[in-house]
Design an enzyme around this catalytic site. Structure first.
Site, short mmCIF file in Angstrom:
data_model
loop_
_atom_site.label_atom_id
_atom_site.label_comp_id
_atom_site.label_asym_id
_atom_site.label_seq_id
_atom_site.Cartn_x
_atom_site.Cartn_y
_atom_site.Cartn_z
N PRO A 1 7.12 6.30 11.59
CA PRO A 1 6.47 6.97 10.45
C PRO A 1 5.95 8.36 10.81
CG PRO A 1 5.79 4.69 10.53
CD PRO A 1 6.57 4.95 11.79
N HIS B 1 -1.54 -3.70 11.07
CA HIS B 1 -0.80 -3.75 9.81
C HIS B 1 -1.33 -4.74 8.78
CE1 HIS B 1 2.92 -1.68 11.78
NE2 HIS B 1 2.00 -0.83 11.40
N ASN C 1 -1.79 1.66 27.69
CA ASN C 1 -1.10 0.89 26.67
C ASN C 1 -1.65 1.18 25.28
OD1 ASN C 1 0.53 -0.29 28.59
ND2 ASN C 1 -0.92 -1.95 28.97
N LYS D 1 7.46 10.59 12.96
CA LYS D 1 8.52 11.59 13.14
C LYS D 1 9.90 11.01 12.84
CE LYS D 1 8.08 10.84 18.12
NZ LYS D 1 7.70 11.41 19.40
N ASP E 1 1.41 -0.72 34.79
CA ASP E 1 2.37 0.29 35.27
C ASP E 1 1.78 1.70 35.37
OD1 ASP E 1 2.31 1.14 32.64
OD2 ASP E 1 4.47 1.39 32.48
N ASP F 1 4.99 15.75 21.44
CA ASP F 1 4.58 14.38 21.78
C ASP F 1 5.12 14.01 23.16
OD1 ASP F 1 3.54 11.86 21.65
OD2 ASP F 1 4.91 11.11 20.12
N GLU G 1 11.91 2.49 10.58
CA GLU G 1 10.58 2.82 10.03
C GLU G 1 10.62 4.11 9.20
OE1 GLU G 1 7.76 2.62 13.31
OE2 GLU G 1 7.56 0.46 13.02
N GLU H 1 9.87 -5.96 13.57
CA GLU H 1 9.15 -5.70 14.82
C GLU H 1 7.78 -6.35 14.73
OE1 GLU H 1 8.67 -1.55 15.81
OE2 GLU H 1 10.78 -1.08 15.43
#
Ligand code: CA
Length: 653
Positions: free
Chosen positions: A142, A262, A302, A144, A298, A382, A189, A287
């Site tokens: 949503p 959501h 997150n 880009k 890592d 980004d 999306e 999803e």
């Protein structure tokens, strides 16, 4: 006690095997769990899609990641997914995720060749492929929907033709490789934008072109459109209406559903039901995911971790993750024409455990992070700034060592349930607001979240001593986090030391005078509660007054809190305004109707708030305390006007 439950039989998979040239390895596997509680989803159709987006797997493997099965043996992850009930593999496809020197943008470097490789392995283990065309060279969501480099200067007609040919050619590659494609998405999306286009008039051309190519190359596959943000009121109804208006040829209206962002499952069910009933389309969740831990593994932060501002309906545990997925499946399965749920990137784990620098090398070389620095040329704002690793390793269904988590079994176990005796899995966080002038009373019990998602009160021992409590009182307004032990599980309590406001509706945010008593002593032309953010000190509401005639503004606005404990208090309220001329304005406190304290206030100019505060007001047992503001303005110019906001009555120790 070991409970053998779900058996995925080769028989069940037989029709799929026949469809893909008999090259598939029959997968038959017993799924059982001693620890994972799964409530069966009633009436789950046999052909319900239980999918896994595995787009990053190839890049992960090239980075050295190894995946294991539940017996601890290294095994093709696609076999492991199939053995645990996954029926479909989803893969994103970007047109050209490489820079001018052929260096990958990352995020799996998912071009069509990667999709073919993943598709072949999915097909080998009897799973169908869901192809997710982004119609971009990198992430489309949503935020880009960038046009592919090669299509940048095309007009809509040329771009439509390019989208058709690209889709057709990609699908033909999959077909040639005998990949069993079950569904193809036209766009990812696509909330009001797609492929660089921002009007539905143009978006629908690209969708139609994709759809046409799918019908030609894979006539048996379903055509899906995909949107995000089901919680946004009216948005899905609007998208579906546009699709219908333009007669876009599609079968499935798919939604992302990340429970922490959501909205509720009830809302999801309601918006999907509306579309399936109004337009006769199949619907699904394309999803979803949930965190099994708050920890990052890592060295790349997150999207979801402990302490964020989002809905946390389940604890961040392996069981919490499974419960979240089970409930999404249960919801979609009971929506009319609800056909499936796909988990997003359940295998995107850390590529190493040494350091950010070590991992960074692998992310750059193999594209196993969400973005490499090479993406900067395409997406400078980004990816170009924040490139790095996996932002969802704590939402994977494999641990950082590549071994599957018990939650992976949820896809198989939802079919017949694994309703073992529930045990405590985590402790709900406790929030405690304490008046600085009051006393800290820590709860003696906390809620244990049971593996079946029910709650049970359990005793808790807090790790706190008197010295620490004293520091909290002395520290003024501040938050403190303490921990405790509840039957071997960690309990957390956030203690917010606050100045408790004894007033009701102190900033008029109810939109009316609830709690207040207004006495008009003059003939003020305008005297009401107003909703205007820029004129408010707190929130968006305040008390407004204005009067054209001179000497017409005079009123009191006061409040008498009910059941106020005996004690010492302070009261404050703020005002701003203009054109008031000579004024007499003050904050006051009354005990049993007699004014005991006053604090004069002034009005100067717009935006210049003056606060009147009265302190050391003592109300004994049985006495009635009233606080308020008196306003009298002579008025000049365009008439006296003002705004009152942010009243507070606090204990004073
Ligand atoms: Ca991470």
């Amino acid at each position: 006690m070991k409970k053998l439950c779900c058996i995925l039989s080769a028989l069940l998979l037989a029709p799929m095997l026949a469809a893909c040239g008999g090259s598939a390895v029959p997968v038959s596997h017993e799924i059982s769990s001693d620890s994972l509680h799964v409530k069966a989803v009633e009436d789950l159709p046999e052909d319900f899609i239980l999918g896994m987006d595995a787009s990053s797997v190839i890049a992960e493997e090239r980075s050295g990641v190894k995946y294991y099965n539940f017996d601890g043996e290294e095994q093709d992850i696609f076999r492991t997914l199939a053995e645990n009930g996954v029926t479909h593999i989803r893969v994103r496809v970007w047109n050209d995720p490489y820079d001018g020197q052929g260096r990958g943008y990352g995020g799996g470097n998912n071009d069509i060749d990667t999709a073919v490789e993943i598709g072949k392995r999915a097909t080998k283990y009897g799973m169908k492929l869901i192809v997710d065309f982004h119609y971009s060279d990198f992430w489309a969501d949503p935020g880009k929907q960038m046009v592919p480099k090669a299509w940048k200067d095309m007009d809509i007609e040329t771009k439509t033709q390019a989208a058709y040919e690209y889709t057709r050619d990609c699908l033909q590659k999959l077909k040639k490789a005998k990949v069993d494609v079950g569904m193809v998405q036209v766009g990812n999306e696509t909330n009001g934008a797609m492929c660089g286009e921002k009007t539905w008039f143009n978006i629908q051309y690209i969708m139609q072109a994709g759809s046409q190519a799918i019908r030609e190359v894979y006539p048996e596959a379903l055509v899906a459109v995909h949107f995000a943000n089901p919680e946004k009121a009216g948005a899905y109804a609007e998208y579906a209406k546009k699709l219908d208006y333009y007669q876009v040829d599609y079968d499935v209206f798919a939604s992302s559903y990340y429970p922490f962002w959501h909205g509720t499952l009830e809302n999801l069910s309601s918006v999907l039901t509306d579309i399936s009933q109004r337009y006769g389309k199949k619907v699904m969740v394309m999803e979803t995911s949930y965190a099994y831990t708050g920890e990052d593994t890592d060295f790349n932060g997150n999207t979801i971790s402990d302490g964020g501002t989002y809905t946390k309906d389940y604890p961040f545990t392996v069981q919490g993750q499974a419960n979240s997925v089970r409930n999404v499946i249960d919801t979609v399965a009971h929506v009319p024409k609800g056909i499936g749920v796909v988990y997003w990137e359940g295998a995107w784990i850390t590529v190493g455990t040494a350091s950010w620098e070590e991992n960074h090398k692998l992310w750059e070389e193999f594209g196993s992070g969400w973005a490499s620095s090479y993406a900067a040329s395409y997406d400078p704002d980004d990816a170009g700034k924040y490139y790095g690793g996996s932002a969802v390793d704590n939402q994977a269904m494999f641990g950082p060592d590549g071994h599957p988590l018990e939650s992976l079994k949820v896809f198989g176990l939802v079919r017949c349930g694994n309703e073992i005796a529930p045990v405590a899995d985590a402790i709900d966080d406790t929030m405690l607001a304490v008046d600085l002038a009051g006393s800290i009373e820590l709860p003696e019990t906390v809620n244990a979240v049971m593996t079946d998602d029910s709650r049970q009160a359990v005793p808790v021992t807090w790790d706190v001593d008197d010295a620490m409590l004293q520091r909290m009182y002395a520290g003024g307004v501040a938050d403190y986090d303490i921990t405790g032990d509840a039957g071997g599980l960690e309990a957390r309590c956030r203690i917010s030391m606050i100045e408790f406001n004894f007033l009701t509706n102190p900033g008029f945010e109810t939109g009316d005078l609830t709690g207040w008593s207004l006495t008009e002593l003059g003939r003020t032309d305008e005297l009401y509660v107003e909703d205007k953010l820029t004129d408010s000190l707190d929130g968006s509401w305040h008390m407004h007054f204005w009067s054209a005639a001179s000497d017409s503004v005079e009123f009191t606005l006061e409040q008498t809190p009910e059941r106020l404990p005996a004690g010492s208090y302070k009261f404050a309220v703020s005002i701003m305004g203009g054109d008031c001329g000579k004024t007499d304005i003050y904050a006051y406190a009354k005990v049993d109707g007699e004014i005991v304290a006053k604090a004069p206030m002034t009005i100067t100019s717009y935006g210049s708030w003056d606060t009147g505060e009265v302190r050391n007001i003592t109300a004994a047992e049985g006495q009635e305390l009233t606080v308020g503001i008196y306003v009298k303005c002579q008025g000049e110019g365009n008439g006296a006007w003002g705004k009152i906001d942010s009243a507070r009555l606090n204990s004073q120790s």
